[in-house]
Enzyme design. Structure first.
Site, PDB file in Angstrom:
ATOM      1  N   CYS A  85       0.830  -1.207   0.000  1.00  0.00           N
ATOM      2  CA  CYS A  85       0.000   0.000   0.000  1.00  0.00           C
ATOM      3  C   CYS A  85       0.869   1.264   0.000  1.00  0.00           C
ATOM      4  CB  CYS A  85      -0.983  -0.051   1.170  1.00  0.00           C
ATOM      5  SG  CYS A  85      -2.333   1.126   0.986  1.00  0.00           S
ATOM      6  N   HIS A 180      -3.644  -5.331   0.627  1.00  0.00           N
ATOM      7  CA  HIS A 180      -3.075  -5.705   1.928  1.00  0.00           C
ATOM      8  C   HIS A 180      -3.030  -7.227   2.112  1.00  0.00           C
ATOM      9  CE1 HIS A 180      -2.771  -1.764   3.942  1.00  0.00           C
ATOM     10  NE2 HIS A 180      -3.711  -1.427   3.067  1.00  0.00           N
ATOM     11  N   GLU A 182      -1.674  -8.791   4.450  1.00  0.00           N
ATOM     12  CA  GLU A 182      -1.608  -9.167   5.872  1.00  0.00           C
ATOM     13  C   GLU A 182      -2.984  -9.376   6.499  1.00  0.00           C
ATOM     14  OE1 GLU A 182      -1.047  -6.274   4.501  1.00  0.00           O
ATOM     15  OE2 GLU A 182      -1.197  -4.566   5.861  1.00  0.00           O
ATOM     16  N   SER A 234      -0.297 -13.458  38.189  1.00  0.00           N
ATOM     17  CA  SER A 234      -1.711 -13.107  38.300  1.00  0.00           C
ATOM     18  C   SER A 234      -2.605 -14.290  37.961  1.00  0.00           C
ATOM     19  CB  SER A 234      -2.022 -11.961  37.335  1.00  0.00           C
ATOM     20  OG  SER A 234      -1.953 -12.443  36.001  1.00  0.00           O
ATOM     21  N   GLY A 235      -2.010 -15.315  37.359  1.00  0.00           N
ATOM     22  CA  GLY A 235      -2.831 -16.422  36.888  1.00  0.00           C
ATOM     23  C   GLY A 235      -3.191 -16.257  35.418  1.00  0.00           C
ATOM     24  N   ASP A 238       0.154 -14.415  30.297  1.00  0.00           N
ATOM     25  CA  ASP A 238       1.497 -13.867  30.138  1.00  0.00           C
ATOM     26  C   ASP A 238       2.354 -14.062  31.385  1.00  0.00           C
ATOM     27  OD1 ASP A 238       0.462 -13.103  27.731  1.00  0.00           O
ATOM     28  OD2 ASP A 238       0.179 -11.005  28.282  1.00  0.00           O
ATOM     29  N   SER A 239       1.791 -13.745  32.556  1.00  0.00           N
ATOM     30  CA  SER A 239       2.624 -13.889  33.747  1.00  0.00           C
ATOM     31  C   SER A 239       2.877 -15.367  34.055  1.00  0.00           C
ATOM     32  CB  SER A 239       2.012 -13.155  34.952  1.00  0.00           C
ATOM     33  OG  SER A 239       0.862 -13.812  35.427  1.00  0.00           O
ATOM     34  N   SER A 240       1.920 -16.230  33.730  1.00  0.00           N
ATOM     35  CA  SER A 240       2.123 -17.661  33.977  1.00  0.00           C
ATOM     36  C   SER A 240       3.240 -18.226  33.100  1.00  0.00           C
ATOM     37  CB  SER A 240       0.850 -18.449  33.699  1.00  0.00           C
ATOM     38  OG  SER A 240      -0.170 -18.062  34.585  1.00  0.00           O
TER      39      SER A 240
END
Ligand code: XMP
Length: 537
Positions: A85, A180, A182, A234-235, A238-240
């Site tokens: 584009c 596009h 993508e 946090s459960g 990401d943190s797990s």
């Protein structure tokens, strides 16, 4: 280990991240950087020999409105370039072609005819015309268009409204498309991007999460040395995953702090402890702060005020624990690192790419702040990964699928799912009703065998602090109401309410009313976002 890499220069399109996700889906490592990096920066980036190709993104702007151009080095390094584009238009202009302002905007679905048998489009088509031309079903969004090819280029694709919808200089491996690839509406988009990165750039598809563990573990060990790390668990996904990965790397030198604010789902705290302490043998400090949170929330009913209280207390409680760990409680020498589950979209969205172009949509809570206040160094082992990759990594690390593929859960937890004032009585009722809803979403499947939990992006129960009349047996009841909410969305910016089967709704409603004394009415939320939001508060 060094990976092949693709550089994506961001000219400010809302969908630049999708380009990166598609390249990663081809198992090729890539990074998004702002288009205004210098030529020297690009040369430095290419110096290790791993840079195999460059992609120029789209933009919300016109080449006439802004002076964003690709650094000259992009076209001088002798490596393949793909313009998308705006990326096509700037490539055309910078290499000697012409771009003109379009009188009509072409927006949405289009059928593009492929020309001239290019390496990029060879064998890629959705259908052929009776004359035998290969056709692609694509998504277009542009006003300006290339009207004159730069020297050395030939037409690669066209539509009636856009005679140069794609161009190529195959001797230099420069390609560009006006549409596009993508976005998923472009049916062959992934095939086109795979062709570019794998066949034309010859990047090796070596970005595989199962193999990445070893590399990530080595990196963490190198960064941390024999120091100690704190992580707020946090459960959430990401943190797990960050905790599991860091634990794999440094074992007992990681201490997780799990703050239970009393607004978690049914048995959630126990499940987190069971997984991390019981199965992974990680060190986790569980702080039961529910009285503190519920105490401070008493009498507060305004949603933003509740959010502020919960967020603020959370930081206070966590900081207190972190300070103890930093001071070296219990014979340890003291933590020096704070680990966070920051992921790549957070980095891009918070303008972490240090650019005026990396569209600042929101400042993410994971980036910045806490480590400085605590005087700790930052460890972010997921910084380079997209959510899908974090999930794959989690599974490869042995976390259960249900944990890794869980629906998102907001930081303030049930605090924003109990309308108005939060009370322990309400939270207890809501937890039980919500657990029934989630259990049945996991039990019911559609005709393909997929569970309704997996068919929805987010589903939960909302507690309405109003009473309605019911009848049970011979008696009249006067009890609370809950609403079920289930949505389907790809980005959480817009969402449709899910058309759950009646049989499922019937089962859930029957179970909640029979099993949760105190609730006698169940409703289903049939509002889409916008204008409604996903959460009720
Ligand atoms: P809305 O309600 O804005 O939700 O349509 C979009 C997504 O954001 C989540 N959400 C939050 N997440 N803290 C969070 O960490 C919050 O205060 C918060 N509010 C909404 C919501 O669950 C949904 O996934």
């Amino acid at each position: 280990m060094s990976h092949s890499k693709i550089l994506i220069l961001d000219f400010g399109s809302q969908v630049t991240q999708l380009i990166a996700r598609r390249v990663r889906e081809a198992h090729v490592f890539c990074e998004v950087h702002p288009c205004d990096v210098s030529s020297d920066w690009v040369r430095e980036y290419a110096k290790d020999g791993n840079l195999k190709g460059i992609i120029l993104s789209g933009s919300h702007a016109s080449v006439y409105e802004v002076d964003d151009r690709a650094p000259d080095a992009v076209f001088e390094l002798g490596i393949p370039v793909l313009g998308i584009c705006y990326g096509m238009q700037t490539m055309a202009e910078q290499l000697g072609g012409k771009v003109e302002a379009g009188h009509t905007r072409e927006f949405g679905y289009a059928e593009v005819r492929a020309h001239g048998h290019t390496e990029l489009l060879k064998g890629i088509e959705d259908f052929a015309t009776p004359e035998g031309h290969g056709m692609l079903k694509v998504w277009m969004s542009h006003g300006d268009k290339v009207t004159q090819l730069p020297e050395g280029f030939k037409v690669m694709a066209s539509t009636p409204a856009c005679p140069i919808a794609g161009m190529a200089d195959e001797s230099r491996h420069f390609y560009a498309v006006q549409f596009h690839p993508e976005v998923t509406h472009t049916v062959q988009g992934q095939a086109l991007l795979n062709r570019f990165v794998l066949d034309i750039c010859k990047a090796s598809p070596d970005w595989i999460m199962g193999n990445y563990i070893e590399e990530a573990v080595a990196k963490i060990r190198e960064q941390v040395g024999d120091e100690e790390v704190i992580l707020g668990l946090s459960g959430g996904v990401d943190s797990s995953v960050a905790a599991a990965l860091i634990h794999r790397a440094i074992g007992d030198k990681l201490t997780c702090v799990f703050v239970d604010h009393g607004l978690l789902r049914l048995n959630e705290g126990d499940m987190v402890m069971d997984m991390f302490v019981g199965k992974l043998h990680a060190k986790v400090i569980r702080v039961d702060a529910s009285d503190l949170f519920l105490g401070k929330l008493a009498g507060v009913s305004e949603p933003e005020a509740k959010r502020k209280i919960i967020g603020g207390l959370f930081v206070d409680v966590f900081k207190e624990q972190a300070a103890k760990l930093k001071a070296g409680d219990g014979g340890h020498k003291g933590a020096t690192f704070l680990a966070q589950g920051t992921i790549y979209p957070d980095v891009i969205e918070s303008g972490g790419a240090k650019s005026k172009k990396a569209v600042t949509i929101k400042s993410h809570h994971n980036v910045g702040g806490l480590p400085e206040q605590l005087g700790l160094k930052l460890l972010e082992p997921l910084r380079e990964l997209f959510k899908d990759e974090v999930r794959e990594l989690g599974v490869a690390l042995g976390l259960p699928r249900e944990m890794v593929y869980r629906h998102p859960f907001p930081g303030p937890g049930l605090g924003v799912r109990i309308l108005g004032e939060v009370k322990k009585e309400y939270a207890d009722l809501l937890r039980r009703a919500d657990a029934i809803f989630i259990e049945e979403l996991r039990n019911f499947t559609d005709e393909s065998g997929k569970t309704w939990y997996d068919l929805t992006s987010q589903a939960f129960t909302v507690f309405l602090p109003v009473k309605s009349v019911g009848v049970m047996g011979d008696g009249r009841t006067y009890d609370y109401v809950v609403a079920l909410r289930a949505v389907q969305t790809s980005d959480f910016m817009t969402a449709d309410w899910a058309e759950l089967p009646y049989a499922l709704l019937k089962k859930v409603s029957g179970r909640i009313i029979n099993e949760v004394r105190g609730i006698n009415r169940v409703t289903y939320d049939v509002s889409s976002k916008p204008p409604a939001t996903i959460e009720w508060e």
